[in-house]
Design an enzyme around this catalytic site. Structure first.
Site, PDB file in Angstrom:
ATOM      1  N   LYS A 155       0.885  -1.176   0.000  1.00  0.00           N
ATOM      2  CA  LYS A 155       0.000   0.000   0.000  1.00  0.00           C
ATOM      3  C   LYS A 155       0.919   1.221   0.000  1.00  0.00           C
ATOM      4  O   LYS A 155       1.191   1.831   1.034  1.00  0.00           O
ATOM      5  CB  LYS A 155      -0.890  -0.067   1.253  1.00  0.00           C
ATOM      6  CG  LYS A 155      -2.233   0.598   1.062  1.00  0.00           C
ATOM      7  CD  LYS A 155      -3.195   0.185   2.147  1.00  0.00           C
ATOM      8  CE  LYS A 155      -4.330   1.169   2.292  1.00  0.00           C
ATOM      9  NZ  LYS A 155      -5.059   1.513   1.087  1.00  0.00           N
TER      10      LYS A 155
HETATM   11  N1  PMP Z   1      -7.427  -2.060  -3.199  1.00  0.00           N
HETATM   12  C1  PMP Z   1      -6.914  -0.837  -2.995  1.00  0.00           C
HETATM   13  C2  PMP Z   1      -6.148  -0.182  -4.094  1.00  0.00           C
HETATM   14  C3  PMP Z   1      -7.109  -0.177  -1.768  1.00  0.00           C
HETATM   15  O1  PMP Z   1      -6.608   1.032  -1.562  1.00  0.00           O
HETATM   16  C4  PMP Z   1      -7.871  -0.816  -0.777  1.00  0.00           C
HETATM   17  C5  PMP Z   1      -8.150  -0.117   0.523  1.00  0.00           C
HETATM   18  N2  PMP Z   1      -7.183  -0.359   1.480  1.00  0.00           N
HETATM   19  C6  PMP Z   1      -8.385  -2.108  -1.026  1.00  0.00           C
HETATM   20  C7  PMP Z   1      -8.136  -2.694  -2.254  1.00  0.00           C
HETATM   21  C8  PMP Z   1      -9.122  -2.874   0.033  1.00  0.00           C
HETATM   22  O2  PMP Z   1      -8.214  -3.317   1.003  1.00  0.00           O
HETATM   23  P1  PMP Z   1      -8.674  -3.567   2.515  1.00  0.00           P
HETATM   24  O3  PMP Z   1      -9.807  -4.480   2.448  1.00  0.00           O
HETATM   25  O4  PMP Z   1      -7.484  -4.146   3.177  1.00  0.00           O
HETATM   26  O5  PMP Z   1      -9.042  -2.232   3.056  1.00  0.00           O
END
Ligand code: PMP
Length: 305
Positions: A155
């Site tokens: 991320k």
């Molecule tokens: N894809 C992206 C690009 C994101 O930014 C997020 C948000 N964190 C998600 C998927 C979903 O991830 P999570 O379920 O861990 O929040």
């Protein structure tokens, strides 16, 4: 109510958590972050943070990709989160943002031999997409970054310029969210959400090697669909026309939670309204994250004693 941040090893008032304009991360996007939620359970008078260890494991993986040497184990980060939230004393839903960044005030664009810092703050938070009845998506002409550009598995701050390009393009064209394809033309994910489709009783979601973030909500949904709702899930490459022809589709993420998709480009998904399985899953998810489903309380960390 005073808000605080964990900054340079201490909990300080949020206004004291400031960084220099010379910070490398601002220039080159060399930061990584997490996104967690705390859910207020009114009956129990308790704030539950959802799957914090899983979030912090992924956060530290992102930091590793950026060659950061953060002196933390996931347990340490969970503890810092608990200390911060207890100090703030929220009695409502919150969003929790851990951030690690290349803090060195240096010009060279590199990862090694540049100092890192960690910060954490939280804020009251409702819905991210605000589309409870369903979102209208467009397939973006912006492609998802690949593992050999800015790895979506992490991320990583800089990658979100790409998300922002796609999101603004979609919103300015009158859609609610963008759906991005990977470099090979398969469906990857939304600008900040993973995606699932349901077709003939089977749920399908792009695999972890389809240029996606390995979402914690995605993992949660796979568990809830298979174990609680008895729906088989396939993780594999997904063609764009599979979405057009799906009976149901939904986005999922910590911010978005579970959002039904009612159309993609010019195509209605199913009947063009939120799907029945999606709504069932959404209700279950909202009980699970508030610590109201016995089977899954181990995912919910209580903050207050
Ligand atoms: N894809 C992206 C690009 C994101 O930014 C997020 C948000 N964190 C998600 C998927 C979903 O991830 P999570 O379920 O861990 O929040």
């Amino acid at each position: 109510m005073t808000q605080y941040a964990y900054f340079r090893g201490r909990v300080v008032p949020i206004d004291e958590a400031n960084i220099s304009v010379r910070t490398q991360a601002i220039h080159y996007g060399t930061s990584c972050f997490g996104a967690l939620r705390g859910y207020w359970n009114e009956d129990q008078e308790q704030l539950y943070v959802f799957r914090p260890h899983d979030h912090y494991r992924r956060f530290l993986d992102s930091a590793k990709l950026l060659m950061m040497t953060l002196p933390f184990h996931p347990d340490d980060l969970v503890e810092v989160t608990r200390i911060l939230l207890q100090k703030e004393g929220w009695r409502e839903d919150v969003y929790i943002r851990p951030l690690a960044y290349k803090s060195g005030e240096v010009i060279p664009c590199q990862l090694h031999d540049v100092e890192d810092e960690f910060a954490l703050f939280s804020l009251p938070y409702g819905s991210y997409l605000n589309k409870d009845k369903g979102a209208r998506l467009m397939i973006s002409s912006w492609c998802r970054l690949g593992d050999n550009t800015i790895p979506p598995r992490g991320k990583i701050g800089g990658a979100y310029a790409s998300s922002a390009l796609a999101k603004s393009d979609a919103l300015l064209k009158g859609f609610d969210e963008a759906l991005l394809l990977d470099g090979e033309g398969h469906v990857a994910e939304g600008s900040a959400e993973n995606v699932f489709i349901l077709r003939q009783g089977i749920a399908v979601t792009p695999s972890v090697s389809s240029s996606i973030l390995e979402g914690i909500t995605r993992r949660t949904v796979i568990e809830l669909l298979t174990r609680a709702l008895g729906i088989p899930v396939q993780e594999r490459a997904v063609d764009r026309t599979e979405i057009y022809l799906a009976d149901e589709a939904f986005l999922c993420g910590t911010g978005a939670q579970i959002v039904p998709v009612t159309s993609v480009d010019s195509y209605d998904i199913g009947s063009g309204t939120a799907g029945a399985i999606t709504m069932k899953l959404r209700d279950l998810y909202s009980d699970v994250v508030r610590g109201a489903v016995t089977e899954y309380t181990s995912w919910c960390l209580p903050i207050y004693a």
